[in-house]
Design a protein around this motif. Structure first.
Motif, PDB file in Angstrom:
ATOM      1  N   CYS A   1       0.827  -1.210   0.000  1.00  0.00           N
ATOM      2  CA  CYS A   1       0.000   0.000   0.000  1.00  0.00           C
ATOM      3  C   CYS A   1       0.858   1.256   0.000  1.00  0.00           C
ATOM      4  N   SER A   2       1.838   1.309   0.892  1.00  0.00           N
ATOM      5  CA  SER A   2       2.606   2.546   1.015  1.00  0.00           C
ATOM      6  C   SER A   2       3.481   2.776  -0.212  1.00  0.00           C
ATOM      7  N   VAL A   3       4.033   1.713  -0.787  1.00  0.00           N
ATOM      8  CA  VAL A   3       4.827   1.869  -2.002  1.00  0.00           C
ATOM      9  C   VAL A   3       3.935   2.332  -3.149  1.00  0.00           C
ATOM     10  N   ALA A   4       2.743   1.766  -3.258  1.00  0.00           N
ATOM     11  CA  ALA A   4       1.819   2.211  -4.305  1.00  0.00           C
ATOM     12  C   ALA A   4       1.499   3.693  -4.127  1.00  0.00           C
ATOM     13  N   GLU A   5       1.241   4.112  -2.895  1.00  0.00           N
ATOM     14  CA  GLU A   5       0.923   5.516  -2.632  1.00  0.00           C
ATOM     15  C   GLU A   5       2.108   6.422  -2.976  1.00  0.00           C
ATOM     16  N   GLY A   6       3.279   6.014  -2.542  1.00  0.00           N
ATOM     17  CA  GLY A   6       4.458   6.852  -2.748  1.00  0.00           C
ATOM     18  C   GLY A   6       4.855   6.949  -4.218  1.00  0.00           C
ATOM     19  N   PHE A   7       4.815   5.828  -4.922  1.00  0.00           N
ATOM     20  CA  PHE A   7       5.223   5.857  -6.328  1.00  0.00           C
ATOM     21  C   PHE A   7       4.172   6.527  -7.213  1.00  0.00           C
ATOM     22  N   THR A   8       2.910   6.443  -6.819  1.00  0.00           N
ATOM     23  CA  THR A   8       1.889   7.209  -7.543  1.00  0.00           C
ATOM     24  C   THR A   8       2.181   8.703  -7.418  1.00  0.00           C
TER      25      THR A   8
END
Lengths: 290, 290, 290, 290
Positions: free
Chosen positions: D178-185
């Protein structure tokens, strides 16, 4: 026709709820673990302080205990009159209501989960809201007894539905406590007059029971009077989260709020009022909501 | 003494707010980007549709535009009468109010941020709540004009305080939308009668503007009437979160709710009512709140 | 061809980074607000401690300061050599990089945001990772100077891109700190051997920099050595959240983590290591991660 | 001395794990609900496909089934050899391990919860990580059999401890997703080169199993190969949250992540790879992680 009623558990709520029963029924048994409380009730309101085996011979038996665990233990220890209706006013666990409902059916006893809201003042004035789960016939049969202390009395569904509604209500209270604390801390940090802001919000779409009552009467005046303990609110938010988990739902705001109320309760004294949950925010921001 | 007033921005709210001004003031200018709207207003209510340079010669100038950006652009393009008071009823950005307040002071013009709540019905019946930020003297001087459409009118602090209160109010609305959707989805999943549950909660501590009005009147009846667009609520929750960030506060429930409303808005049509924010939960659970 | 380089800001990182420059360049200026530090560096590493006006006459000027605010103030106070490249190794704000990039372009100066990771040990061994934002030509021209202390050096995008990557990296670190603290607290509460569990997780899909390094080397051994202060991590998570807000994205885990790190920082001493963020959980659960 | 072993449940993992047993033990029984799979295994690896009653006569009985529910049902239906050790490699429920441990003790059978990590490739190369809960003696006795497919094998605590560690590991994986998806978005929204950013983060403190493996090998290349289904990850995050609830802890990041993974799973096909959890963010932002 209800001939006799009993009330088990004479705490702050139960003591006042049971006080209304003698006006409607000739035979009113009361029982309490600390039995002096029952005797005092008998003296004060004309009820009969009896031992537990006799209390559970009434047609309608109310219970109002701290948690479902105490209710389960008590029910497991007695032999209830066949044909009786057990009305549990505890803020309990839906799963426990389903279990007790099944168990008591084997003894020809109906079980209703019937938690109340309205606090001690509502108990005193017989204006409690009662949310009832269980079978329709049992609900209709018990209704005249419940009316002794309830004003708005609703049959909300099958076994456990009453506890579920109570848990969700208290969860919404918890969400509002947290969000109002967060929002008003921000307003104070920006130099806004909190009382003027509160007046505006209470006339607007963001209002809630917390802005209308809890914030002005318990928090901004720094009174935090103990009427409903924070650990019990933490327990209730846990019941609400368990409802979410059992149904495999996604409820991020509820899940987060449960964490915050749990943390706040862990940081507080056992006998802190639920409204003191806001103090966790005050410890972070060094901003006092007053 | 206010001799003349102007109203800039005749949208759903502004059109109705400006309609009350002729009862109190002889000279009432109105202006709107789509100028036909202004002419229609003049015909209907006896106001004067004028060009923008003339409108800003009034003693009190109201504006009611979509966002602070439009207000800033408009103010940058005009030469306002010295000594006037600009009363901005937009749901705007506190930082922008501080900026405009400083800018206009150089032109001897006072700026008040004065967002309203009460929806179109409140605008029609002149019973809006108005939360005002800015200097006390300017507030007192503008008050007679604001009273034309406001009922509860509060001076909540310095420049930006009005916008801050509005943002927090709308954030609390957003939190309630999310938590009520989560809670009632859980109740439905457990077979509870939602209407009976709602009656109980509205008589209990978990009630809010959302349970009292939004849930029964917009969601459970599946009407979702467009009176306040979801992207605007998303914008307002963003303003509230920015207040948190600027003050370096910790507000987890607000931060999470902003994310959820943003996501819900991103998934919806631009012209969805704010109440349709609950549909993000319905898409997850396949449970419809009805 | 780079003839001269300067390094401004000789803190724990900068002091060590600047130490490598004399091996590659004949003229290496150093400057520090506390000038004794610069003189000490000159003595120790053969650099030249010069005043600020002279330092900014170098071909490549490095800066490494606490926040973008100090960088902006410093740049506003000097007259930089035309044609120079300013390489800012601060963990700064992307918006500030865009602003400085525009400003310096007017003076024929290129600006690169080039934050580093690898801690003091990486600075000492010239093995830092450098994430660079700005124009490609400027990147290529500055690369030989950056290689003096960097090992993995990447051009990640336009102005601000370097700061953005650093902010996201530190946000991911923060998320892992919180989630690992939560998970290992739960394991300890259930009687699990934390060291054995850590070995398993570090060989599994849940591993991270926090489980591999931070948890065993800083937390479980209760050392919490100060190498990167918690308030700076709180600042960086705020920069990451601002990236989310500017792009109007929904990032619930990031938003929540920012709140938690902010709260944890507010509860801690200014000179607490970032790893002590886990102590907020310990204060709630009374469970120590050891 | 272990004379005979059995493996029950020849799915993607179990089939490969059981394949190593004949190298170490003369008698290796295999059983599978779809019995053809067992017969195929016997042909391919020299194991013996037997009926269930015979399989549970082995000295060590492995099981590897979808959830604890299937394990409980299977164990309830058989009569296990007294003195045997049951080693359950399912990613199961800690409470169930405690229950089965108690139940089997009555039959003189030891129960170990021994979930594995390392995916099908680890099963193939006998390099799985095995986290084992249960009594020390049983662990030591079963160890030679577990070594047939495990490399890092750790006794992490009493009954349920193995399942607990696995649940926490998978929760940390979920948090990182979740956090990687949020950050890379966010990085992509700001024009950052994702591959260059990933290289930097993988050399920095924010790295994790997700940035090192999942993001480049499953998400950025848009392959999402099904090796571990998203609904199973949702189940495991639920087990982790239940650990939190049972211990009455506050774990906001875990609670929120469980909600997000649950929602993401509810929106996906049953046979989506766990890595496709990031698609919920893509549906919100309209930004594809590639």
């Amino acid at each position: 026709m209800i001939q006799s009623v009993a009330f088990i558990g004479l705490g702050a709520m139960g003591y006042r709820m049971a006080a209304h029963l003698p006006q409607h029924f000739d035979t009113v048994y009361v029982w309490n673990r600390n039995f002096e409380k029952a005797q005092q009730h008998a003296t004060e309101y004309g009820t009969q302080a009896v031992d537990l085996p006799q209390a559970v011979q009434a047609d309608v038996i109310f219970s109002c205990l701290p948690t479902s665990k105490e209710v389960e233990q008590l029910i497991a220890s007695v032999s209830i009159k066949s044909g009786a209706i057990w009305v549990d006013c505890t803020s309990g666990v839906p799963e426990s209501a389903k279990f007790l409902s099944e168990q008591l059916k084997l003894q020809q006893v109906d079980f209703l989960d019937a938690p109340v809201s309205g606090q001690t003042i509502g108990a005193e004035t017989a204006t409690l809201t009662v949310m009832v789960g269980g079978e329709t016939t049992a609900f209709e049969n018990a209704l005249p007894a419940i009316q002794a202390f309830g004003k708005l009395i609703k049959h909300v569904g099958g076994a456990g539905a009453g506890f579920s509604v109570k848990a969700v209500n208290n969860m919404l209270l918890a969400v509002n406590l947290c969000s109002v604390a967060e929002g008003f801390t921000a307003l104070k940090a920006h130099g806004v007059d909190l009382h003027a802001a509160l007046d505006c919000i209470n006339a607007s779409s963001g209002k809630s029971g917390v802005t209308e009552t809890v914030l002005p009467q318990r928090i901004l005046n720094r009174s935090f009077p103990l009427t409903f303990a924070l650990p019990l609110l933490a327990k209730d938010t846990g019941i609400a989260l368990d409802l979410i988990r059992e149904a495999k739902l996604s409820a991020p705001v509820i899940a987060l709020t449960q964490s915050l109320i749990q943390a706040s309760s862990d940081l507080s004294n056992q006998d802190s009022d639920f409204s003191s949950a806001v103090k966790i925010y005050e410890s972070w921001s060094k901003i006092t909501l007053e």
